[in-house]
Design a protein around this motif. Sequence first.
Motif, short mmCIF file in Angstrom:
data_model
loop_
_atom_site.label_atom_id
_atom_site.label_comp_id
_atom_site.label_asym_id
_atom_site.label_seq_id
_atom_site.Cartn_x
_atom_site.Cartn_y
_atom_site.Cartn_z
N GLU A 267 0.80 -1.16 0.07
CA GLU A 267 -0.11 0.05 -0.04
C GLU A 267 0.83 1.22 0.03
O GLU A 267 0.58 2.15 -0.75
N ARG A 268 1.99 1.20 0.81
CA ARG A 268 2.85 2.37 0.95
C ARG A 268 3.69 2.73 -0.40
O ARG A 268 3.73 3.77 -0.79
N SER A 269 4.05 1.49 -0.73
CA SER A 269 4.52 1.61 -2.27
C SER A 269 3.95 2.18 -3.36
O SER A 269 4.34 3.29 -3.91
N GLU A 270 2.66 2.15 -3.43
CA GLU A 270 1.67 2.63 -4.35
C GLU A 270 1.71 4.19 -4.02
O GLU A 270 1.53 5.17 -5.00
N GLN A 271 1.22 4.45 -2.76
CA GLN A 271 1.27 5.73 -2.17
C GLN A 271 2.23 6.57 -2.64
O GLN A 271 2.32 7.88 -2.85
N PHE A 272 3.71 6.05 -2.29
CA PHE A 272 4.84 6.67 -2.67
C PHE A 272 5.10 7.05 -4.13
O PHE A 272 5.50 8.12 -4.40
N ALA A 273 4.42 6.14 -4.91
CA ALA A 273 4.56 6.59 -6.31
C ALA A 273 3.67 7.49 -6.69
O ALA A 273 3.99 8.32 -7.46
N ARG A 274 2.56 7.66 -6.13
CA ARG A 274 1.48 8.85 -6.47
C ARG A 274 2.41 10.14 -5.95
O ARG A 274 1.98 11.21 -6.54
N LEU A 275 2.86 10.15 -5.02
CA LEU A 275 3.55 11.30 -4.19
C LEU A 275 4.52 11.59 -5.11
O LEU A 275 4.74 12.91 -5.37
N ASP A 276 5.49 10.49 -5.61
CA ASP A 276 6.37 10.89 -6.45
C ASP A 276 5.97 11.87 -7.52
O ASP A 276 6.50 12.86 -7.95
N ALA A 277 4.82 11.21 -8.31
CA ALA A 277 4.35 12.06 -9.33
C ALA A 277 3.91 13.32 -9.08
O ALA A 277 4.12 14.28 -9.95
N ALA A 278 3.04 13.46 -7.81
CA ALA A 278 2.66 14.83 -7.60
C ALA A 278 3.70 15.90 -7.31
O ALA A 278 3.56 17.15 -7.66
N LEU A 279 4.94 15.28 -6.96
CA LEU A 279 5.84 16.21 -6.44
C LEU A 279 6.64 16.63 -7.43
O LEU A 279 7.63 17.69 -7.49
N ARG A 280 6.57 15.93 -8.66
CA ARG A 280 7.20 16.46 -9.89
C ARG A 280 6.64 17.81 -10.50
O ARG A 280 7.27 18.64 -11.15
#
Length: 224
Positions: free
Chosen positions: A128-141
Amino acid sequence: MRLRIATWNMHAGVGLDGRFAPERIARVLGEIDADVVALQEFGSRRGFDMLAHLERAAAARGIAMPTFSKYGCDFGNVVLSRLEVVSSACIDLACDRREPRNALDVVVRAAGQPLRVVATHLGLRRAERSEQFARLDAALREAAHLPTVLLGDFNAWRPHVPARFAAAARPPTPATFPAPFPVAALDRILVAPGEALVGLSVHRSRIARIASDHLPLVATLDLP
């Protein structure tokens, strides 16, 4: 400009003695005396305006981003800011069949320049956290040119660090959980650019040790 930024899982205002005691949350916020505070497990109750209570305690404006509501009461993330709030948005981090999660994406104005603050409370399972970090990575770009703080309860001893922060030198994160005798560094404050972070500590007052199951984590930032 020197700023104090804090994150704290407030356990919905319920202390280790099982009592709902929002006045203790207010006292700890007063002790921290931060310019911006991210709170996780914010919980409202019927007949009690928790957000207004926290705003008064922190002498700050509150922005709430509930993750879910139950029996007419909201539960989720809050950012309290003494700085001018330029914008706020929600980053959806919900995963199937898991407790709903989000990140509160706020831009404040500090010394005339924008500072992005992304506050979150991540899931309990690694996948779950791996998917959430991926979304955060995308948003932080997006808006990557802005000085950025990512903070909150990451629910992980060794969390993934988004690419935006991976290159920055970081001091060791002190343990914040459980509050009486902390052994796990579940709460994090990541800063980009890394050189803006000049201090990181845990607030360990007597009342903080009973007000919640987490201790507050406090960062000192020097913005150019």
